[in-house]
Design an enzyme around this catalytic site. Structure first.
Site, short mmCIF file in Angstrom:
data_model
loop_
_atom_site.label_atom_id
_atom_site.label_comp_id
_atom_site.label_asym_id
_atom_site.label_seq_id
_atom_site.Cartn_x
_atom_site.Cartn_y
_atom_site.Cartn_z
N TYR A 1 4.29 -5.35 -0.15
CA TYR A 1 3.74 -4.05 0.20
C TYR A 1 4.64 -2.84 -0.04
O TYR A 1 4.13 -1.72 -0.14
CB TYR A 1 3.21 -4.09 1.63
CG TYR A 1 2.02 -5.01 1.71
CD1 TYR A 1 0.76 -4.60 1.29
CD2 TYR A 1 2.16 -6.34 2.14
CE1 TYR A 1 -0.32 -5.45 1.31
CE2 TYR A 1 1.08 -7.20 2.17
CZ TYR A 1 -0.16 -6.75 1.75
OH TYR A 1 -1.23 -7.60 1.77
N PHE B 1 -2.81 -8.35 13.40
CA PHE B 1 -4.21 -8.01 13.21
C PHE B 1 -4.64 -8.27 11.75
O PHE B 1 -3.81 -8.52 10.91
CB PHE B 1 -4.51 -6.56 13.59
CG PHE B 1 -3.57 -5.56 12.96
CD1 PHE B 1 -3.84 -5.02 11.71
CD2 PHE B 1 -2.40 -5.17 13.61
CE1 PHE B 1 -2.97 -4.10 11.12
CE2 PHE B 1 -1.53 -4.24 13.03
CZ PHE B 1 -1.82 -3.71 11.79
#
Length: 402
Positions: free
Chosen positions: A123, A402
């Site tokens: 990322y 999450f």
């Protein structure tokens, strides 16, 4: 065949789940569909198709995150990002990331995005910076607190899930506004985080719920019975309290559970339990990356949080993936509040958007990133001034994946 990208519909959930599970080398489980459905915002999920075949995608959950000094603010919680085996290295992930970030900018929605990374090298390519870490703690059962620790004398009880949940939600909602990195939770998020099927347990026990009038703890047991006696492991899932005394009382309870050899937890990197102990060496510690933050719009993001000290500096930001962020920004803080606007003035600091995301929650020092050659000081003194202004009062921590 040319690849296409579109947002999803409610009817796409089952196939999307199968692709995401496959990308993580997991089996698809049909009984998890309803759990996913409560968190699934189809209009905020992008998927790439090869013809009619869904081959990868990623989604956003609409959440809030607590920012330094500013309490809960909107965040695009990026989730369920994956590419189907056999379709990697075709630019699928890049297309999804571009659709997410460019869409957030064009719609003027959340000024920051955040995620947990399956692989830490992925990322940063898209401008995410490591903004929060977690600590792995191991403390032996019975470890003593230092003299003078107050555990307030309130009674703690182990209760059923049904009794625990309302109390847990109330404590969490009271505590969250002051805990940098904590996320808002709808009922669906609570159900997902504390799902308790055999598959969720991964060989451990069902959840145990402990209530204190001002807090709660949730744990599982990993059974380990030996010839010399039990050495079971107590794995803390979550612990939260409105007061320091309640926190100490909950930890004291966990450390005194019978038949346990070790208490293990994934917790904030500045968890006070280390300093509650009379012998700090009893707490074995390790750290790892947790939350990664992406600044979507520099000017909007920097004005959302508050700051430690006054500062006036020109930041030259590079951002190849979201070019609207690139350029020079005058960053001025007065009495904790920032103003940010474009300028043509000479820069005081030069950095990329990844470094800005890493420092955004106040846990990663810009001065440290400069030593790692991610930030360059042009004007003497600017680095320390901006670095100090960005620091938070406590280490950022996100207690949920999450």
């Amino acid at each position: 065949m040319a690849l296409t990208l579109r947002t999803l519909t409610a009817d796409d959930l089952a196939e999307f789940q199968r692709v995401v599970n496959a990308s993580f080398l997991s089996d698809s489980v049909e009984d998890q569909l309803e759990r996913w459905r409560g968190l699934f915002e189809p209009e905020r999920h992008h998927a790439v198709f090869d013809g009619d075949e869904l081959i990868g995608g990623g989604g956003i959950q609409t959440r809030e995150i607590t920012l330094p000094g500013a309490g809960p603010q909107p965040v695009a919680a990026v989730t369920s990002v994956g590419v189907k085996p056999g379709h990697r290295r075709r630019g699928v992930l890049t297309r999804v990331m571009r659709a997410q970030l460019h869409g957030l900018h064009e719609e003027g929605r959340e000024a920051i995005a955040a995620l947990w990374a399956s692989e830490a090298a992925i990322y940063p390519r898209f401008g995410y910076g490591l903004a929060a870490e977690f600590a792995r703690l191991e403390v032996p059962r019975g470890a003593e607190f230092h003299p003078g620790v107050s555990v307030d004398g309130e009674r703690l009880r182990e209760v059923s899930r049904d009794e625990a949940m309302p109390a847990m939600k109330a404590v969490y909602d009271d505590v969250r506004p002051g805990r940098t990195g904590w996320l808002s939770r709808l009922d669906a998020a609570w159900e997902h985080q504390f799902a308790d099927t055999e598959r969720d347990r991964d060989g451990l026990s069902a959840y145990h719920y402990v209530l204190h009038p001002q807090g709660y703890a949730v744990y599982r047991i990993k059974h380990d019975w030996r010839e010399r006696g039990p050495r079971n492991e107590l794995h803390v899932r979550e612990i939260a309290a409105r007061t320091d005394e309640a926190y100490a009382a909950l930890y004291r309870y966990l450390l005194d559970v019978d038949l346990v050899g070790e208490v293990k937890s994934y917790t904030a990197s500045d968890d006070p339990v280390v300093h509650l102990l009379d012998d700090v060496r009893l707490a074995l510690r390790g750290r790892s990356d947790a939350l990664w933050v992406r600044v979507v719009d520099v000017d909007r993001a920097l004005t959302q949080r508050r700051y430690n000290s006054d500062v006036d500096a020109v930041l030259e930001v590079s951002d190849g993936f979201c070019p609207w962020n690139a350029g020079r920004w005058r960053f001025t803080v007065k009495d904790g509040t920032a103003t940010v606007h474009r300028v043509d003035d000479a820069p005081d600091l030069v950095l990329d958007v990844q470094a800005l995301g890493a420092a955004y929650l106040g846990g990663t020092r810009l001065a440290m990133l400069a030593r790692a050659q991610r930030v360059s000081e042009v004007t003497e003194g600017a680095l320390n001034a901006v670095s100090h202004a960005l620091l938070g009062d406590r280490e950022p921590h996100c207690p949920e994946v999450f």
